[in-house]
Design a protein around this motif. Structure first.
Motif, PDB file in Angstrom:
ATOM      1  N   ILE B  67     -15.668  -5.509  51.042  1.00 13.56           N
ATOM      2  CA  ILE B  67     -16.611  -5.849  49.980  1.00 13.56           C
ATOM      3  C   ILE B  67     -17.342  -4.588  49.532  1.00 13.56           C
ATOM      4  CG2 ILE B  67     -18.628  -7.242  49.363  1.00 13.56           C
ATOM      5  CD1 ILE B  67     -17.738  -9.078  51.743  1.00 13.56           C
ATOM      6  N   ASP B  68     -17.449  -4.389  48.223  1.00 10.18           N
ATOM      7  CA  ASP B  68     -18.152  -3.226  47.702  1.00 10.18           C
ATOM      8  C   ASP B  68     -19.655  -3.403  47.942  1.00 10.18           C
ATOM      9  OD1 ASP B  68     -19.250  -1.140  46.365  1.00 10.18           O
ATOM     10  OD2 ASP B  68     -18.234  -1.517  44.452  1.00 10.18           O
ATOM     11  N   MET B  69     -20.217  -2.523  48.750  1.00  9.40           N
ATOM     12  CA  MET B  69     -21.629  -2.647  49.132  1.00  9.40           C
ATOM     13  C   MET B  69     -22.494  -1.610  48.437  1.00  9.40           C
ATOM     14  SD  MET B  69     -22.480  -4.877  51.596  1.00  9.40           S
ATOM     15  CE  MET B  69     -21.506  -6.179  52.349  1.00  9.40           C
ATOM     16  N   THR B  70     -21.943  -0.893  47.469  1.00  6.87           N
ATOM     17  CA  THR B  70     -22.633   0.274  46.926  1.00  6.87           C
ATOM     18  C   THR B  70     -24.065  -0.036  46.485  1.00  6.87           C
ATOM     19  OG1 THR B  70     -20.486   0.988  46.189  1.00  6.87           O
ATOM     20  CG2 THR B  70     -22.367   2.217  45.377  1.00  6.87           C
ATOM     21  N   GLY B  71     -24.266  -1.171  45.775  1.00  4.89           N
ATOM     22  CA  GLY B  71     -25.606  -1.441  45.269  1.00  4.89           C
ATOM     23  C   GLY B  71     -26.373  -2.460  46.098  1.00  4.89           C
ATOM     24  N   VAL B  72     -25.804  -2.862  47.229  1.00  5.30           N
ATOM     25  CA  VAL B  72     -26.426  -3.919  48.024  1.00  5.30           C
ATOM     26  C   VAL B  72     -27.538  -3.336  48.895  1.00  5.30           C
ATOM     27  CG1 VAL B  72     -25.979  -5.660  49.801  1.00  5.30           C
ATOM     28  CG2 VAL B  72     -24.279  -5.224  48.018  1.00  5.30           C
TER      29      VAL B  72
END
Lengths: 293, 364, 265
Positions: B67-72
């Motif tokens: 899961i892309d967590m870049t902005g989380v």
């Protein structure tokens, strides 16, 4: 840390910013505006800054520098400003002379005494300013405690006239603001590394020399902060000259009060307030620099 | 390696115009124990904080478990962190500190109790559950911090210099415990450290970082035995670097012409052009030292020199030898015989000798 | 460490200078005579008179209401300002906020008073309880901000990050971690704002309206006429109440430190 849910961050910034702007900054601008108006018999008692011509069109600027000319030309206002600066400056020096040994003693006192000593200095600062000034009336007046004491030990046989003079104002200011001077001095002296003094002694400096060459320069930030912290509000002091001073003791804060409440000349009072602020800008800036450097 | 747990893709990060992490790619596998090793300012802590979510990359992606967590934000990532300062909540007991994360997730109260007890027992802090952090020793605080980060069973545990605040003896003991714990729980650990010994002894893989990039990535032994560059060779352990020119390179080996001798080494997988500059990196403990004037036999490389001085370390002695070119070569020998050894006085003539497979040829 | 005789004497004289006027005031509030400087035996008659003077009681009640309300507003505004300044990094308006937090602390009150009054007049605010509360809350907020800021600076940022890392939202972090740790400072800030409000004469005089006379305004109008035993009695009550509050607050703050609010090491 960017990119988080906004609301929280913005609230923490905007609420205090808005409150302080509305109730601290904007009022100053209004003072500035009204200082440029002229007094009129109306509610509110000053002329508008912008005069809107009937039937529309551009408003005319109603600003005038008359009030400032009055402040600068009338001897009363210039004198009350200079008087305030002189009394505040003399009081500040006296306070420094009293506070420095006290703060030094507190900083060198055994560690377990220090909280109690600190509390002893802070306590008067918390108790009512007005009441503490009031307390001096009973001491200083002609038939007050001081004259009683001095006459009963035979030092004087005529009561000293102190009340309602500049002497009383000085005493009142020194007494009321002393804690503000002690605390910053104590803060810097307490932090002073004692091994520096040992090093100075080891290198052959007698105590008085190491005080002059080590302790004093290192406590300079505390001296500056404490002095400005008492000088600035003392210049604008109203309660002390009003309660302890005589009718000829004119200080700028009292003059503002009188113009405002007794003469109801709001524009002139505003102009005096702005003038006072301009005079205080330099020490204020110095204080800010001191607090950050 | 199956699908990686963490994938960092083309990460850039700068602070105030200074680039701290520079186009970095990294994959971290399930169950791995990875060390980010480097000097201070190499970007390792920033990298860790980007995985945790405290910093956002200027460019690139942080993918955790697909899961892309870049902005989380950090509070929505399946990742927990153990801070260098431990960052225990000073106003809460050990129990409340450990329970904090579970409470945020709304875990059932009885379940919280059970899991807190379980993890505190695991780190042997069960008897101190009602204490405040200020009443604990440094080692105990470290355990609580570990328990607090582990109790949520994160997919990934990040450890920022976890042992730096402990004294030496405790640190060595705790290292072993950390390795056992990681094996037992099967959680992926990523640790930031500037201590190479720590990285070597803890991890299954080490990423050596410098200037915001990964200089070399591999198992500890490979990093030490086969450093990829002079920088890695010098940062991880001590090394002697012999500079020279390659005069021969074929299947049977490589010859490096240096001012002191023509040195022989194994040829690497990729052939190197003759005539190019290179360095032979030799670890001090791989060099033998022979006193006297008689040249030793049986070594591919032998260099004559004079002993400059000896540092006695108890189990080891460090010999510094001046060679003909003016360089100083360091050799470390175990003190198998009573010290001082005969014939190794200051100024004495000595021979330095090492085998063909002792050195690594570096071109960068 | 030992103190030289000079320092010891300086300290003793200085403290005497600070306390003698207060002690005289308290002692003579129990004087039977109307003449404040002549001792005529112990009496509590002035206290009796004070408590039957409805004007004083009303003013005291008004002051208390103003102080509680304004100190509470000051607590919210000041704490948020301190949090923003310490924790939210560089934001637009930060320098403005720093200036607006610090300036009221040293600004002569006459200036602040005039400017607030002119604001209320321009906005057509009804002057009275509300305007006094606003004036005091603004000054108090600065004090709260300074005190809380000093505390927040000593809290390591790691602690908040740890909370976020463990799944607490920023709001939950503020509530569960920052607030409890800043609580002693916030209490001290509230008390400071409360005491300032209870004490203020100048701001209240400028922005009050008919029917909103505070205790200091009442004391001032009496004190201008000279020393009266009743004011001594009233002053004694104020001094004792405030002193008790300060001592209790400082004990509370110390107690919370002992219980582990400060991080060892």
């Amino acid at each position: 840390m960017t990119g988080w849910r906004p609301g929280w961050r913005e609230a923490a910034i905007l609420l205090p910013l808005a409150w302080l702007a509305l109730f601290f900054l904007v009022p100053f601008l209004i003072v500035l505006k009204i200082s440029l108006a002229e007094p009129i018999l109306a509610q509110p008692p000053y002329s508008p800054l912008l005069v809107w011509p009937e039937g529309g069109g551009w408003p005319a600027l109603g600003a005038r520098l008359d009030n400032y000319l009055v402040v600068l030309q009338d001897d009363l206002y210039v004198r009350s400003l200079l008087n305030a600066l002189r009394i505040a400056a003399v009081s500040t020096v006296v306070m420094l002379l009293i506070a420095y040994p006290m703060a030094y003693a507190m900083a060198r006192a055994p560690k377990n005494w220090r909280p109690a000593l600190l509390l002893a200095v802070i306590l008067p600062f918390w108790t009512s300013f007005l009441i503490r000034v009031y307390a001096w009336i009973g001491i200083l007046k002609d038939e007050g405690f001081l004259n009683h004491a001095l006459m009963s030990v035979g030092l004087i046989d005529q009561p000293l006239v102190i009340m309602n003079t500049d002497w009383a104002v000085h005493i009142g200011i020194v007494y009321s603001y002393l804690p503000f001077m002690i605390l910053p001095l104590y803060a810097t002296l307490e932090r002073l590394d004692l091994t520096l003094l040992e090093a100075a002694a080891d290198l052959g400096a007698p105590p008085w020399k190491s005080f002059l060459q080590v302790t004093l320069p290192l406590s300079l930030p505390g001296i500056v902060a404490g002095s400005l912290l008492v000088f600035i509000p003392a210049v604008g002091e109203f309660v002390i000259p009003d309660l302890l001073g005589g009718s000829d003791t004119i200080m700028i804060g009292k003059t503002v009060w009188i113009e405002f409440f007794q003469n109801a000349d709001w524009p002139l009072a505003s102009a005096i307030a702005v003038t006072m602020l301009v005079v205080l800008v330099a020490p204020l800036a110095l204080l800010r620099r001191g607090l950050h450097g | 390696m199956s699908a990686p747990l963490v994938r960092l893709e083309g990460i850039d990060k700068g602070f105030g115009g200074q680039r701290v992490v520079d186009r970095l790619d990294l994959e971290i596998g399930q169950g791995e124990f990875l060390s980010l090793l480097g000097p201070s300012g190499c970007g390792k802590t920033t990298l860790l904080r980007m995985i945790a979510g405290f910093e956002t990359p200027d460019r690139g992606r942080v993918v955790i478990d697909g899961i892309d967590m870049t902005g989380v934000p950090p509070y929505r990532r399946p990742v927990n962190m153990m801070f260098q300062s431990y960052a225990l909540f000073p106003h809460m007991t050990v129990r409340d500190n450990v329970a904090f994360g579970l409470k945020q997730d709304g875990v059932d109260r009885r379940e919280i109790e059970r899991r807190v007890r379980e993890i505190l027992d695991l780190v042997k802090m069960g008897d101190h559950a009602d204490r405040k952090p200020a009443q604990l020793s440094g080692g105990q605080r470290q355990r609580v911090a570990l328990a607090r980060a582990l109790v949520k069973r994160p997919k990934l545990l990040l450890l920022d210099e976890p042992l730096a605040a402990l004294d030496r003896r405790l640190r060595e003991h705790t290292r072993l415990e950390l390795v056992n714990l990681q094996r037992e729980l099967g959680i992926t650990f990523v640790i930031v450290t500037h201590d190479q010994e720590e990285a070597m002894s803890l991890s299954s893989r080490v990423a050596v970082m410098n200037g915001g990039r990964i200089e070399q990535l591999g198992p500890p032994a490979l990093i030490y035995e086969r450093p990829a560059s002079r920088w890695v060779a010098q940062f991880v352990g001590d090394v002697n670097l012999f500079a020279g020119r390659i005069t021969q390179c074929n299947g049977s080996g490589l010859t490096l012409d240096t001012p002191d001798a023509a040195l022989l080494a194994e040829a690497g997988a990729a052939p190197l052009a003759t005539g190019s500059d290179a360095w032979l990196a030799v670890r001090p403990e791989k060099i033998e030292l022979f006193p006297g004037t008689e040249r030793p036999d049986g070594f591919a490389n032998v260099i004559a020199g004079a002993l400059v001085d000896v540092g006695y370390l108890g189990n080891l002695s460090v010999y510094r030898v001046a060679v003909g070119s003016g360089a100083t070569v360091v050799a470390t020998l175990a003190n198998r015989r009573p010290y001082p050894a005969t014939g190794l006085d200051r100024g004495a003539p000595v021979w330095l000798a090492f085998t063909r497979d002792s050195g690594v040829v570096l071109t960068a | 460490m030992k103190l030289s005789p000079f320092l010891l004497v300086a300290l003793a004289l200085g403290l005497a200078f600070l306390y003698v006027p207060i002690v005289l005031l308290i002692v003579y509030s129990f004087n039977d005579s109307r003449l404040v400087t002549v001792w005529a035996g112990f009496s509590t008659r002035w206290y009796g008179q004070l408590f039957s003077d409805s004007a004083f009681l009303e003013a005291a009640w008004m002051s208390l209401k103003v102080a509680v309300t304004s100190a509470t507003i000051a607590l919210v505004v000041g704490t948020l300002a301190a949090y923003a300044l310490v924790r939210l990094g560089r934001f637009r308006g930060r320098m403005l906020m720093i200036g607006m937090v610090q300036a009221p602390l040293v600004m002569p009150e006459v200036i602040t008073g005039i400017s607030l009054l002119l604001l209320f007049v321009s906005l057509n605010f009804d002057r009275g309880f509300g305007t006094i509360v606003i004036a005091h809350a603004t000054l108090g907020a600065s004090y709260v901000a300074v005190v809380v800021q000093a505390r927040l600076v000593t809290l390591e940022r790691d602690i908040e990050e740890a909370a976020l890392d463990l799944g607490a939202t920023p709001a939950a972090t503020f509530r569960q971690v920052v607030l409890p740790l800043a609580a002693p400072a916030m209490l001290a800030g509230w008390l400071l704002a409360f005491a300032l409000s209870l004490d203020d004469l100048i701001l209240a005089s400028f922005v009050s309206g008919p029917g909103s006379t505070t205790l200091p305004m009442k004391i001032y109008s009496q004190a201008r006429l000279g020393v009266t035993p009743m004011i001594n009695a009233l002053s004694t009550i104020v001094i004792v109440a405030v002193s008790l509050m300060v001592v209790i607050a400082s004990l509370l703050a110390k107690g919370s430190l002992v219980r582990g609010d400060s991080r060892a090491g």
